[in-house]
Design a protein around this motif. Sequence first.
Motif, PDB file in Angstrom:
ATOM      1  N   ILE A 124       1.296  -0.958  -0.077  1.00  7.91           N
ATOM      2  CA  ILE A 124      -0.266   0.393   0.075  1.00  7.91           C
ATOM      3  C   ILE A 124       0.850   1.006  -0.249  1.00  7.91           C
ATOM      4  O   ILE A 124       2.382   1.548   0.462  1.00  7.91           O
ATOM      5  N   GLY A 125       0.422   1.782  -0.461  1.00 12.10           N
ATOM      6  CA  GLY A 125       1.151   3.461  -1.225  1.00 12.10           C
ATOM      7  C   GLY A 125       0.946   4.665  -1.183  1.00 12.10           C
ATOM      8  O   GLY A 125      -0.676   4.672  -1.381  1.00 12.10           O
ATOM      9  N   ARG A 139       0.039  -2.111   6.308  1.00  9.46           N
ATOM     10  CA  ARG A 139       0.022  -1.010   7.232  1.00  9.46           C
ATOM     11  C   ARG A 139       1.205   0.101   6.159  1.00  9.46           C
ATOM     12  O   ARG A 139       1.627   0.166   5.277  1.00  9.46           O
ATOM     13  N   THR A 140       0.178   1.104   7.081  1.00  7.23           N
ATOM     14  CA  THR A 140       1.195   2.531   6.140  1.00  7.23           C
ATOM     15  C   THR A 140       2.338   3.551   7.277  1.00  7.23           C
ATOM     16  O   THR A 140       2.599   2.975   8.707  1.00  7.23           O
ATOM     17  N   GLY A 141       2.996   4.586   7.149  1.00  5.99           N
ATOM     18  CA  GLY A 141       3.470   5.271   8.444  1.00  5.99           C
ATOM     19  C   GLY A 141       2.390   5.629   8.984  1.00  5.99           C
ATOM     20  O   GLY A 141       1.151   6.237   8.446  1.00  5.99           O
ATOM     21  N   GLN A 142       2.576   6.612   9.890  1.00  4.47           N
ATOM     22  CA  GLN A 142       2.173   7.143  11.084  1.00  4.47           C
ATOM     23  C   GLN A 142       1.761   9.308  10.257  1.00  4.47           C
ATOM     24  O   GLN A 142       2.900  10.232  11.065  1.00  4.47           O
ATOM     25  N   ASP A 143       1.803   8.920   8.746  1.00  4.88           N
ATOM     26  CA  ASP A 143       2.293  10.065   8.852  1.00  4.88           C
ATOM     27  C   ASP A 143       0.624  11.217   7.683  1.00  4.88           C
ATOM     28  O   ASP A 143       0.057  10.276   7.935  1.00  4.88           O
ATOM     29  N   LEU A 201       8.061   4.795   9.932  1.00  2.00           N
ATOM     30  CA  LEU A 201       8.364   4.577   9.237  1.00  2.00           C
ATOM     31  C   LEU A 201       7.561   5.058   7.905  1.00  2.00           C
ATOM     32  O   LEU A 201       6.257   5.681   8.789  1.00  2.00           O
ATOM     33  N   PRO A 202       8.117   5.641   7.434  1.00  2.00           N
ATOM     34  CA  PRO A 202       7.267   6.307   6.171  1.00  2.00           C
ATOM     35  C   PRO A 202       6.231   6.057   5.578  1.00  2.00           C
ATOM     36  O   PRO A 202       7.059   4.947   4.437  1.00  2.00           O
ATOM     37  N   LEU A 252       9.414   2.211 -13.045  1.00  2.00           N
ATOM     38  CA  LEU A 252       9.367   3.318 -11.484  1.00  2.00           C
ATOM     39  C   LEU A 252       9.537   2.498 -10.492  1.00  2.00           C
ATOM     40  O   LEU A 252      10.843   2.204 -10.585  1.00  2.00           O
ATOM     41  N   TYR A 253       9.822   4.145  -9.516  1.00  2.00           N
ATOM     42  CA  TYR A 253      11.381   4.401  -8.640  1.00  2.00           C
ATOM     43  C   TYR A 253      10.054   4.311  -7.738  1.00  2.00           C
ATOM     44  O   TYR A 253       9.468   5.349  -7.056  1.00  2.00           O
ATOM     45  N   PHE A 254      10.570   3.344  -6.888  1.00  2.00           N
ATOM     46  CA  PHE A 254      10.001   2.757  -5.390  1.00  2.00           C
ATOM     47  C   PHE A 254      10.961   3.974  -4.334  1.00  2.00           C
ATOM     48  O   PHE A 254      11.899   3.655  -4.345  1.00  2.00           O
ATOM     49  N   TYR A 255      10.253   4.532  -3.521  1.00  2.00           N
ATOM     50  CA  TYR A 255      10.875   5.091  -2.293  1.00  2.00           C
ATOM     51  C   TYR A 255      10.651   4.184  -0.619  1.00  2.00           C
ATOM     52  O   TYR A 255       8.761   4.551  -0.430  1.00  2.00           O
ATOM     53  N   ARG A 256      10.866   3.428  -0.578  1.00  2.00           N
ATOM     54  CA  ARG A 256      10.423   2.631   0.518  1.00  2.00           C
ATOM     55  C   ARG A 256      11.175   2.039   1.483  1.00  2.00           C
ATOM     56  O   ARG A 256      11.250   1.017   2.050  1.00  2.00           O
ATOM     57  N   LEU A 257      12.306   2.753   2.039  1.00  2.00           N
ATOM     58  CA  LEU A 257      13.173   3.132   2.559  1.00  2.00           C
ATOM     59  C   LEU A 257      12.880   4.169   4.212  1.00  2.00           C
ATOM     60  O   LEU A 257      11.888   4.619   3.878  1.00  2.00           O
TER      61      LEU A 257
END
Length: 354
Positions: A27-28, A73-77, A103-104, A120-125
């Motif tokens: 999810i994102g 799950r997501t970040g708390q943002d 975690l973002p 695709l460019y994933f930002y998952r760090l």
Amino acid sequence: MQVIDPDTDPRSEPSTGPHDVITMGRIGVDLYPLQAGVPLAEVGTFGKFLGGSATNVAVAAARLGRRTAVISRTGQDAFGDYVHQALTGFGVDDRWVTPVPGLPTPVTFCEIFPPDDFPLYFYRLPKAPDLVIHPDELDLDAVAAARVFWMTGTGLSEEPSRTATLAALAHRARTGPTVFDLDWRPMFWTDRSRARTAAGDPGGVPPAGPELGPEGARPYYAEALRHATVAVGNLDEVEVATGEREPAAAARALLAAGVELAVVKQGPKGVLALSASGERAEVPPLPVDVLNGLGAGDAFGGALCHGLLAGWDLERTMRYANAAGAIVAGRLECSSAMPTPAEVDAALAAGAVR
């Protein structure tokens, strides 16, 4: 975005019965350029959309009238807040989408070069929250009761999500259609334990290490296939799962691994489906002017769930799923592009997406 009217749409009504479809996985937020054919460095404007393969499948099935939910799950943002707003707007149950402090929420960018190049460019760090699903947080009774349960290969790539995904599969025990979306993303399969050792980091979330490759993933794929009744993947994905790339051979290998239905997506050659009972369907793609092919597979997945729930024969289900995928391939976004039943029916009647 499709917005559900709580006064008129039955999906907004509280229900204690089983869901039609529960998905588990990524999810994102997708940030997609509003210009096609432009390198990411030169893009000036982006659109913000709900994203993640498992999430898109739930949205696609909901758009077809099914009662769906996502386990993730997501970040708390702020992006996590947006995810919940978007799920609610699409009529998808978000009760099992929980925050991970620190975690973002993942963000994904893409470039759009039709008809077949969509980097695709994933930002998952440092780590994606959807990989921090713990087994003891699962509502296993709901997973077992769902009419269709859908999980993904990415969910097997790291702990604790790997153990949670396998626990959900084991508890479900093939009590109904249990779909394994092979979903091979090699950049997610890295060895964090080796990276932690190299960095001298005794705790926390270690950086990603070297890619494990298909050989590192295959044992976990084999374990998931033992619990699944349906496997879905493109040629690269079925090769990771079985070592076979030729479509018919790969489908037979998936059946031999334990599933009852193997679906092999062949791109411009359409889709091949084989069942353990001997039923076979090979369906060509529906003609479409491709704008962005990234959401087509998820639309296919939601429509596949719809066909399984409807009890359609294999060829009808594959034609319907192909049409849903083609419609989304002709649109920019993914989640908010998922078609309605009327749109799929119209495309099938016309023999093309117009």
